[in-house]
Enzyme design. Structure first.
Site, PDB file in Angstrom:
ATOM      1  N   GLY A 213      -8.599   4.370   7.097  1.00 58.09           N
ATOM      2  CA  GLY A 213      -8.272   5.800   7.209  1.00 58.09           C
ATOM      3  C   GLY A 213      -6.791   6.071   7.366  1.00 58.09           C
ATOM      4  CG  PHE A 214      -5.366   7.258   9.920  1.00 54.00           C
ATOM      5  CD1 PHE A 214      -4.847   8.493   9.520  1.00 54.00           C
ATOM      6  CD2 PHE A 214      -6.657   7.204  10.417  1.00 54.00           C
ATOM      7  CE1 PHE A 214      -5.601   9.651   9.640  1.00 54.00           C
ATOM      8  CE2 PHE A 214      -7.428   8.364  10.547  1.00 54.00           C
ATOM      9  CZ  PHE A 214      -6.900   9.582  10.161  1.00 54.00           C
TER      10      PHE A 214
ATOM     11  CG  MET B 148     -11.439  -2.481   5.583  1.00 58.44           C
ATOM     12  SD  MET B 148      -9.926  -2.105   4.673  1.00 58.44           S
ATOM     13  CE  MET B 148      -8.936  -1.249   5.899  1.00 58.44           C
TER      14      MET B 148
ATOM     15  N   GLY C 254      -0.425   1.998   9.568  1.00 51.87           N
ATOM     16  CA  GLY C 254       0.305   1.822  10.819  1.00 51.87           C
ATOM     17  C   GLY C 254      -0.538   1.487  12.028  1.00 51.87           C
TER      18      GLY C 254
ATOM     19  CG  HIS D 104      -9.217   0.203  -0.204  1.00 55.20           C
ATOM     20  ND1 HIS D 104      -8.554   0.038   1.009  1.00 55.20           N
ATOM     21  CD2 HIS D 104     -10.537   0.199   0.095  1.00 55.20           C
ATOM     22  CE1 HIS D 104      -9.442  -0.050   1.979  1.00 55.20           C
ATOM     23  NE2 HIS D 104     -10.648   0.051   1.453  1.00 55.20           N
TER      24      HIS D 104
ATOM     25  CB  SER E 293      -0.887   0.006   1.247  1.00 56.34           C
ATOM     26  OG  SER E 293      -1.364   1.315   1.471  1.00 56.34           O
TER      27      SER E 293
ATOM     28  N   GLY F  25       1.293  -1.945   4.265  1.00 56.48           N
ATOM     29  CA  GLY F  25       1.806  -0.593   4.040  1.00 56.48           C
ATOM     30  C   GLY F  25       3.043  -0.340   4.867  1.00 56.48           C
ATOM     31  CB  SER F  26       3.495   0.720   8.391  1.00 57.21           C
ATOM     32  OG  SER F  26       2.574  -0.185   8.920  1.00 57.21           O
TER      33      SER F  26
ATOM     34  CG  MET G 187     -11.234   3.417   2.260  1.00 59.60           C
ATOM     35  SD  MET G 187      -9.619   3.381   3.062  1.00 59.60           S
ATOM     36  CE  MET G 187      -8.573   3.370   1.618  1.00 59.60           C
TER      37      MET G 187
ATOM     38  CG  MET H 143      -8.273   7.269   2.314  1.00 59.54           C
ATOM     39  SD  MET H 143      -7.438   7.310   3.905  1.00 59.54           S
ATOM     40  CE  MET H 143      -6.565   5.736   3.855  1.00 59.54           C
TER      41      MET H 143
ATOM     42  CG  ASP I 199      -6.059  -2.660   3.482  1.00 62.45           C
ATOM     43  OD1 ASP I 199      -4.984  -2.380   4.040  1.00 62.45           O
ATOM     44  OD2 ASP I 199      -6.690  -1.854   2.756  1.00 62.45           O
ATOM     45  N   GLY I 200      -4.680  -4.105   6.564  1.00 59.00           N
ATOM     46  CA  GLY I 200      -4.545  -3.372   7.816  1.00 59.00           C
ATOM     47  C   GLY I 200      -3.778  -4.131   8.884  1.00 59.00           C
ATOM     48  N   GLY I 201      -2.630  -3.590   9.234  1.00 61.59           N
ATOM     49  CA  GLY I 201      -1.858  -4.144  10.347  1.00 61.59           C
ATOM     50  C   GLY I 201      -1.193  -5.479  10.068  1.00 61.59           C
TER      51      GLY I 201
END
Ligand code: DX5
Ligand code: ZN
Length: 225
Positions: free
Chosen positions: A146-147, A141, A149, A70, A12, A201-202, A72, A41, A179-181
């Site tokens: 939204g963010f 999700m 990390g 994606h 991401s 992503g992060s 949002m 977003m 998606d996420g973490g």
């Protein structure tokens, strides 16, 4: 679930350094990324604003990776096919943002891209049960959108497992994206639960070497490939 599956790492760019985005994308290509995940977003559906159509347009002319947009945003049906026109090969819309999912998903497919439907962490699987028949992939999700990390919500694993079961029972050709973490520590559990497209992503761009980070995530999933 075990067997031959097409596991893909989807970096991401939300966590990338935008001052050298091209170099960052080349790095994840060298690392073996399968998809480039672009988070769009609008500051309404989620409390953050990112990038949109012009960025997808220039990236599609730059990278050989398929672009996964994606969305949002509120009223995603108004914009979804524009993202296809600008070069996105996968476009996903949130079920919470669209009362006309069937129409939007069909419009994405008719425009020539894969259509995805996205579920927020607290949205039940039942909300997409009917849409499974019209979607190419479901994005679960594992953080509130939204963010980058944020911390992985552990209950997402069970949701992926139940979704996998539903798809397999109905013998549908629908892939699961998460998606996420996601990071090196939990990627094996998300793949074991049944996810195939793994957004990070992060865990990739938050490291000094994005190429090595993608390779490491891929290596952690080889037993399923
Ligand atoms: C969050 C985005 C994600 C985000 C993931 O709303 O949809 O794609 O970039 O970032 P990490 O992997 O850092 O959680
Ligand atoms: Zn995303």
């Amino acid at each position: 679930m075990i067997g031959n599956r097409n596991i893909e790492i989807a970096p991401s760019i939300l966590s990338a350094d935008f001052s050298c985005l091209g170099e960052q994308i080349k790095a994840v290509e060298r690392g073996g990324a399968g998809v480039l995940h672009v988070d769009v977003m609008d500051g309404h559906f989620v409390p953050n604003i990112t990038v949109g159509l012009p960025v997808v347009k220039s990236l599609s002319g730059f990278t050989k990776l398929p672009i996964d947009a994606h969305l949002m945003i509120t009223e995603p049906g108004r914009y979804a096919t524009q993202f296809v026109k600008e070069g996105a090969q996968m476009v996903s819309v949130h079920v919470e943002a669209d009362p006309h999912l069937h129409r939007t998903l069909m419009s994405i497919k008719d425009a020539g891209a894969q259509a995805g439907v996205v579920l927020n962490p607290s949205t039940p699987l039942g909300a997409v049960e009917e849409a499974l028949h019209f979607a190419d992939y479901v994005l679960v999700m594992s953080v509130n959108p939204g963010f980058g990390g944020q911390k992985f919500i552990p209950q997402s694993l069970d949701k992926v497992k139940r979704l996998r079961q539903l798809i397999d029972e109905r013998q549908l050709n629908v892939r699961i994206e998460i998606d996420g973490g996601v990071d090196r520590k939990n990627i094996e559990s998300v793949v074991a639960a049944g996810a195939e497209i793994i957004v990070a992503g992060s865990a990739i761009f938050g490291t000094p070497d994005a190429e090595a980070a993608v390779k490491e995530l891929r290596n952690a999933t080889v037993q399923w490939v």
